[in-house]
Design a protein around this motif. Structure first.
Motif, PDB file in Angstrom:
ATOM      1  N   UNK A  15       0.866  -1.116   0.018  1.00 20.73           N
ATOM      2  CA  UNK A  15      -0.088  -0.090  -0.001  1.00 20.73           C
ATOM      3  C   UNK A  15       0.649   1.308   0.034  1.00 20.73           C
ATOM      4  N   UNK A  16       1.734   1.168   0.982  1.00 20.93           N
ATOM      5  CA  UNK A  16       2.817   2.380   0.638  1.00 20.93           C
ATOM      6  C   UNK A  16       3.311   2.431  -0.531  1.00 20.93           C
ATOM      7  N   UNK A  17       4.062   1.639  -0.982  1.00 17.67           N
ATOM      8  CA  UNK A  17       4.428   1.601  -2.377  1.00 17.67           C
ATOM      9  C   UNK A  17       3.395   2.159  -3.329  1.00 17.67           C
ATOM     10  N   UNK A  18       2.348   1.563  -3.494  1.00 16.30           N
ATOM     11  CA  UNK A  18       1.355   2.060  -4.399  1.00 16.30           C
ATOM     12  C   UNK A  18       1.197   3.599  -4.273  1.00 16.30           C
ATOM     13  N   UNK A  63      13.148   7.664   2.717  1.00 17.02           N
ATOM     14  CA  UNK A  63      13.825   8.684   1.902  1.00 17.02           C
ATOM     15  C   UNK A  63      12.961   9.328   1.018  1.00 17.02           C
ATOM     16  N   UNK A  64      12.126   8.691   0.303  1.00 21.03           N
ATOM     17  CA  UNK A  64      11.210   9.306  -0.743  1.00 21.03           C
ATOM     18  C   UNK A  64      10.285  10.085   0.009  1.00 21.03           C
ATOM     19  N   UNK A  65       9.673   9.522   1.032  1.00 21.93           N
ATOM     20  CA  UNK A  65       8.578  10.362   1.622  1.00 21.93           C
ATOM     21  C   UNK A  65       9.134  11.732   2.202  1.00 21.93           C
ATOM     22  N   UNK A  66      10.606  11.738   2.650  1.00 27.27           N
ATOM     23  CA  UNK A  66      11.019  12.935   3.139  1.00 27.27           C
ATOM     24  C   UNK A  66      11.110  13.974   2.009  1.00 27.27           C
ATOM     25  N   UNK A  67      11.554  13.420   0.749  1.00 27.70           N
ATOM     26  CA  UNK A  67      11.736  14.419  -0.430  1.00 27.70           C
ATOM     27  C   UNK A  67      10.623  14.896  -0.738  1.00 27.70           C
ATOM     28  N   UNK A  73       6.057   8.429   9.050  1.00 28.93           N
ATOM     29  CA  UNK A  73       5.090   7.682   9.854  1.00 28.93           C
ATOM     30  C   UNK A  73       3.831   8.453   9.393  1.00 28.93           C
ATOM     31  N   UNK A  74       3.871   9.875   9.131  1.00 24.16           N
ATOM     32  CA  UNK A  74       2.619  10.450   8.267  1.00 24.16           C
ATOM     33  C   UNK A  74       2.148   9.736   6.870  1.00 24.16           C
ATOM     34  N   UNK A  79      -1.616   6.001   4.315  1.00 22.52           N
ATOM     35  CA  UNK A  79      -1.818   4.963   3.373  1.00 22.52           C
ATOM     36  C   UNK A  79      -2.719   3.889   4.336  1.00 22.52           C
ATOM     37  N   UNK A  80      -2.577   3.880   5.741  1.00 23.19           N
ATOM     38  CA  UNK A  80      -3.533   3.191   6.472  1.00 23.19           C
ATOM     39  C   UNK A  80      -4.913   3.696   6.435  1.00 23.19           C
TER      40      UNK A  80
END
Length: 136
Positions: A15-18, A63-67, A73-74, A79-80
């Motif tokens: 889910x996160x990857x998607x 790392x991608x989330x931060x960029x 965690x957000x 995603x959840x």
């Protein structure tokens, strides 16, 4: 108190990857090579992660989330929440159907390309967002 269901981490990783794939490719319209350079993660590692060949890569995801401007965690909470809303929507849609089983978009054949309910940025908004994120 009813027993708590265990978290299906495999589905959460996928889910996160998607969601990241949708954010990167659809919403922000970012180039994967640029994103890999900014993250910094390997270009092929990021491509594999976004193509679900390696969905358990927490390091790549964080790392991608931060960029993209999210704390890891957000992104997991987002995603959840999306997965919960999707599950409820699909349960209502298939109510009364025998043998129905929940299948998330990445589990469907062919996979769905973008999350229902997500609105992509218009080109002018995308350019404005890119200008705001450019340091120069």
């Amino acid at each position: 108190m009813p027993p708590r269901r265990r978290l299906n981490t495999e589905r959460l990783h996928a889910g996160i990857a998607w969601v990241l794939r949708w954010l990167v490719c659809q919403r922000h319209g970012l180039n994967v090579a640029w994103l890999a350079r900014e993250a910094p993660v390997g270009d092929q590692s990021l491509r594999d992660y976004l193509d679900f060949k390696h969905p358990e890569g927490w390091h790549t995801e964080s790392r991608v989330a931060l960029v993209l401007g999210y704390f890891p965690d957000e992104l997991e909470r987002l995603t959840r929440r999306w997965m919960r809303k999707y599950r409820h929507r699909e349960q209502r849609r298939h109510a009364g159907e025998k043998d129905w089983r929940l299948r998330f978009p990445w589990e469907q054949d062919p996979p769905v390309e973008k999350p229902p309910g997500f609105q992509p940025l218009r080109p002018s908004e995308r350019q404005q967002k890119t200008r705001q994120s450019d340091p120069g």
